[in-house]
Design an enzyme around this catalytic site. Structure first.
Site, PDB file in Angstrom:
ATOM      1  N   SER A 130       0.851  -1.183   0.000  1.00 51.92           N
ATOM      2  CA  SER A 130       0.000   0.000   0.000  1.00 51.92           C
ATOM      3  C   SER A 130       0.880   1.223   0.000  1.00 51.92           C
ATOM      4  CB  SER A 130      -0.885   0.021   1.259  1.00 51.92           C
ATOM      5  OG  SER A 130      -1.493   1.283   1.442  1.00 51.92           O
ATOM      6  N   TYR A 156       0.345  -0.090  10.529  1.00 52.60           N
ATOM      7  CA  TYR A 156      -0.061  -0.496   9.186  1.00 52.60           C
ATOM      8  C   TYR A 156       1.055  -0.215   8.185  1.00 52.60           C
ATOM      9  CZ  TYR A 156      -2.776  -0.726   4.846  1.00 52.60           C
ATOM     10  OH  TYR A 156      -3.237  -1.034   3.589  1.00 52.60           O
TER      11      TYR A 156
END
Length: 311
Positions: free
Chosen positions: A160, A186
């Site tokens: 990501s 994350y």
């Protein structure tokens, strides 16, 4: 990594169906993790539409069976299977690997979790690192023999642009001493997904296995956003960013997994169906630390040690 950036005829608006138009994967076997929802469904659908045998590796078998039936109905491909896999559970991963027989041509590590409250696995791992990275690390290394047996196989690691939030804090991966920030955690896990591709490709290219990482794009219509507050969702929608449909979000992973021109190309990071610019930041590009070969080698060693220590 070669400094020449790979470009393709595809872009941000391309769909997974656009990518596989004209591609025949008959005789190829694929696994897509997290294929019961979101872009995982469209990734599996595209592979099935190109005649691959596709296994949906999912936590919820009932949901997986429903998706498999839908994919078979929409593609006419009856070789869509479902298998149980919980990436936060080493025993589940071991059982999945033990149950796989024969070659594996395509492995798409799609499943993931994003920005939950601080949660630890039974082994004490921070959940995002444990699921997004360690789970896929254990799965992929466990399937090495099947990937090598295919003779020419590809692994796709879904990362990501959130990787730009953080590198790997090797001194405190599991947030045992620093304050927990869900987005830093994350980002760390998504950087790990890229570093895994760098090191795995280096180790395995000679066996005919190529490994790359991809950013699928921003997709609001996804279970991945389930831990985001309404305020965070509203802010994202108001940011002016262009969001992708699940069909568009699946395109880059499908491209890296199937496009013939990428044979033998590995250790790279793609977004919007093209190789990303290195060193860029913000809404595009890949951070230099995510492609650092020394960090990649260190992460491999640390990950192996963490998995061995789980027992």
């Amino acid at each position: 990594m070669n400094d020449s950036r790979i470009t393709t005829p595809f872009g941000a608006h391309s769909t997974a169906a656009d990518i596989v138009a004209g591609i025949d994967l008959d005789g190829r076997r694929a696994i897509v993790t997290g294929a019961a929802s979101g872009i995982g469904v469209e990734t599996a659908r595209a592979l099935a539409s190109a005649n691959a045998e596709v296994t949906l590796a999912v936590r919820d078998i009932a949901a997986g069976e429903r998706v498999a039936a839908q994919i078979s109905a929409s593609t006419g491909n009856t070789r869509v299977r479902v298998a149980a896999l919980d990436l936060a559970d080493p025993a589940s991963i071991a059982a999945f690997v033990a149950g796989w027989t024969g070659p594996l041509h395509i492995l798409i590590n799609n499943a993931g979790i994003m920005a939950p409250p601080l949660t630890r696995t039974p082994q004490g791992w921070e959940l995002q690192f444990g699921t997004n990275h360690l789970g896929h690390f254990a799965l992929t290394t466990g399937l090495y023999g099947a990937l090598a047996a295919a003779g020419r196989s590809r692994v796709v690691s879904l990362s990501s642009r959130g990787h730009q939030n953080a590198g790997i804090d090797f001194d405190d991966i599991n947030f045992e001493r620093r304050d927990y920030d869900p987005w830093v955690a994350y980002g760390q896990s998504k950087t790990a997904n890229i570093l895994f591709a760098v090191e795995a490709d280096k180790r395995w290219a000679a066996a005919g296995i190529t490994v790359n990482a991809v950013h699928p794009g921003a997709i609001i219509a996804s279970n991945l956003t389930r831990y985001m507050s309404q305020q965070e969702l509203d802010a994202a929608k108001a940011s002016g960013e262009e969001f992708k449909t699940p069909e568009q979000g699946a395109a880059t992973a499908v491209l890296v997994a199937t496009w013939p021109a990428l044979d033998g190309v590995g250790g790279r990071y793609f977004e919007d169906c093209n190789e990303a610019v290195r060193g860029a930041s913000g809404q595009s590009g890949v951070a230099g630390y995510a492609l650092d070969p020394e960090a990649a080698a260190r992460l491999w060693r640390v990950s192996t040690e963490m998995l061995v220590a789980r027992i």
